[in-house]
Scaffold this motif. Sequence first.
Motif, PDB file in Angstrom:
ATOM      1  N   THR A   1      43.394  36.794  30.325  1.00 17.62           N
ATOM      2  CA  THR A   1      42.381  37.761  30.764  1.00 17.62           C
ATOM      3  C   THR A   1      42.292  37.783  32.284  1.00 17.62           C
ATOM      4  O   THR A   1      42.242  38.841  32.911  1.00 17.62           O
ATOM      5  N   LEU A   2      42.299  36.576  32.852  1.00 21.62           N
ATOM      6  CA  LEU A   2      42.211  36.466  34.303  1.00 21.62           C
ATOM      7  C   LEU A   2      43.428  37.100  34.976  1.00 21.62           C
ATOM      8  O   LEU A   2      43.301  37.809  35.981  1.00 21.62           O
ATOM      9  N   ILE A   3      44.612  36.843  34.411  1.00 27.54           N
ATOM     10  CA  ILE A   3      45.837  37.433  34.970  1.00 27.54           C
ATOM     11  C   ILE A   3      45.732  38.958  34.941  1.00 27.54           C
ATOM     12  O   ILE A   3      46.033  39.641  35.925  1.00 27.54           O
ATOM     13  N   ALA A   4      45.263  39.477  33.791  1.00 25.84           N
ATOM     14  CA  ALA A   4      45.157  40.931  33.675  1.00 25.84           C
ATOM     15  C   ALA A   4      44.173  41.483  34.702  1.00 25.84           C
ATOM     16  O   ALA A   4      44.430  42.506  35.336  1.00 25.84           O
ATOM     17  N   LEU A   5      43.052  40.784  34.875  1.00 27.50           N
ATOM     18  CA  LEU A   5      42.049  41.266  35.836  1.00 27.50           C
ATOM     19  C   LEU A   5      42.587  41.218  37.257  1.00 27.50           C
ATOM     20  O   LEU A   5      42.432  42.163  38.034  1.00 27.50           O
ATOM     21  N   VAL A   6      43.244  40.098  37.604  1.00 27.85           N
ATOM     22  CA  VAL A   6      43.708  39.933  38.983  1.00 27.85           C
ATOM     23  C   VAL A   6      44.857  40.884  39.290  1.00 27.85           C
ATOM     24  O   VAL A   6      44.850  41.578  40.317  1.00 27.85           O
ATOM     25  N   THR A   7      45.842  40.972  38.383  1.00 23.33           N
ATOM     26  CA  THR A   7      46.943  41.897  38.647  1.00 23.33           C
ATOM     27  C   THR A   7      46.436  43.335  38.665  1.00 23.33           C
ATOM     28  O   THR A   7      46.930  44.156  39.434  1.00 23.33           O
ATOM     29  N   GLY A   8      45.424  43.601  37.823  1.00 19.11           N
ATOM     30  CA  GLY A   8      44.844  44.938  37.836  1.00 19.11           C
ATOM     31  C   GLY A   8      44.225  45.257  39.188  1.00 19.11           C
ATOM     32  O   GLY A   8      44.379  46.356  39.724  1.00 19.11           O
ATOM     33  N   ALA A   9      43.513  44.245  39.757  1.00 16.06           N
ATOM     34  CA  ALA A   9      42.899  44.453  41.065  1.00 16.06           C
ATOM     35  C   ALA A   9      43.967  44.671  42.135  1.00 16.06           C
ATOM     36  O   ALA A   9      43.858  45.561  42.982  1.00 16.06           O
ATOM     37  N   ILE A  10      45.027  43.863  42.059  1.00 16.90           N
ATOM     38  CA  ILE A  10      46.091  43.981  43.061  1.00 16.90           C
ATOM     39  C   ILE A  10      46.781  45.336  42.947  1.00 16.90           C
ATOM     40  O   ILE A  10      47.186  45.940  43.930  1.00 16.90           O
ATOM     41  N   TRP A  11      46.904  45.805  41.699  1.00 13.61           N
ATOM     42  CA  TRP A  11      47.530  47.105  41.472  1.00 13.61           C
ATOM     43  C   TRP A  11      46.574  48.233  41.857  1.00 13.61           C
ATOM     44  O   TRP A  11      46.980  49.261  42.411  1.00 13.61           O
ATOM     45  N   GLY A  12      45.294  48.017  41.567  1.00 12.37           N
ATOM     46  CA  GLY A  12      44.316  49.066  41.817  1.00 12.37           C
ATOM     47  C   GLY A  12      44.099  49.322  43.294  1.00 12.37           C
ATOM     48  O   GLY A  12      43.809  50.442  43.698  1.00 12.37           O
TER      49      GLY A  12
END
Lengths: 242, 218
Positions: free
Chosen positions: A102-113
């Motif tokens: 979940t954390l990976i998804a949130l962090v990569t999402g932020a980096i992508w966003g």
Amino acid sequence: MSIWEYANPKRFMQTSAWVLPWVTGLAALALVGGLVWGFFFTPDDYKQGSTVKIIYLHVPAALMAINAWLMMLVASLIWLVRRHHVSALAAKAAAPVGITFTLIALVTGAIWGQPMWGTWWAWDPRLTSFLILFLFYLGYIALWEAIDDPDAAADLTSVLCIVGSVFAVLSRYAVNFWNQGLHQGASLSLDKEENVADVFYFPLLVCIAGFVLLFVTLVLLRTRTEIRARRLAALLARERVA
Amino acid sequence: MIALLIRDLRLAMRAGGGFGLGLAFFLLVAVLVPLGVGPEGDTLALIAPGILWVGALLACLLSLDRIFALDYEDGSLDLLATAPLPLEGAVAVKALAHWAVTGLPLTLAAPVLGVLLNLPAAGYPWLVASLLLGTPALSVIGAFGAALTVGLKRGGLLLSLLVLPLYVPTLVFGAEVVKRGAAGMDTGTPLLMLAGITAGAAALLPFASALALRVNLR
């Protein structure tokens, strides 16, 4: 012979000891293969440039974050109905793995966003429901840690997992209703219409397979550790009595 | 069941704390927000529905661990569990008592705080209606969290962590009702969803809570 025989800890330890190296190898192979293929041998997206490549981490992690909770739900139901200790321990073992995904998804999402949407975080339904999922994991793990008696802990966390699942689904729809989002539609679906382009699709599939195998590897490993820890505790208790 | 309800209500009144504390906390939230955000009427009117709902939710959270903890400590929870009344029923009654001493006063006090936060006039009936419909769900869900953590020392913080994600749907729909009501829009859908959540939670969660209590009393 039925599938329930694997719920016997001894049987489980034997089988998992045999399976584990294979799964580990396959997971490493698929992850390295998929990520290398994805990162170095696919073209840049015409709109998003090279940032699109974070998809190979983001999508599989998000997928497994939800499926890990689903697996915990199934394991919890099995524990409540059939009282197999391995099942409860597997649910316990899966939670930290799930929260990491979940954390990976949130962090990569932020980096992508950040480059794509111009913001690290938006109160978008998908993002928000993932944050809530993160809180669910946090509560689940905290409850396991807080209770001393292992059987009571297994019972209570199982109930929490089931109730939490219902409310997680509700929250998903609630936040959907609450705010229309920024997030793009699904990258994958079973009918081919909605998929990303083929060049990205196949390495993504390999990456997803890699993440699934990684999850299985970690859960097997952690479950074995839990069983050993439980045996150790039993031995120590026996020694104290004797 | 009625005897139990009356006993719980009487205890809550006389022991102090629970009854007034939630209201005082609710008032504090309504006072602190304008101090923090600034006194501009338009801004306050915009955020008032959300603030009122969040305040009500936090005030409710404050008294959750009292639902079972005191009875657990003095042993009357064991008696309740062995009494002819099913434990599920006892849980439901205790959640109802909790609602009567926190949710109901909050609902009644909310319009006054709405004035402090400059809530548009059209919002008041919806504020009361949504709190009336939504706060029972908060109590029932909270009773479930309290049942999970009843055997723990210092379970309060853990209780908040467990219960808050479960409160999300209620909060979203509740605040949405007030927001739409204040803006003069149609409130049917969120109101129905809120009612559905409350009805579903009240129907199903007492069973989960009773199961958790039995495990904790084992």
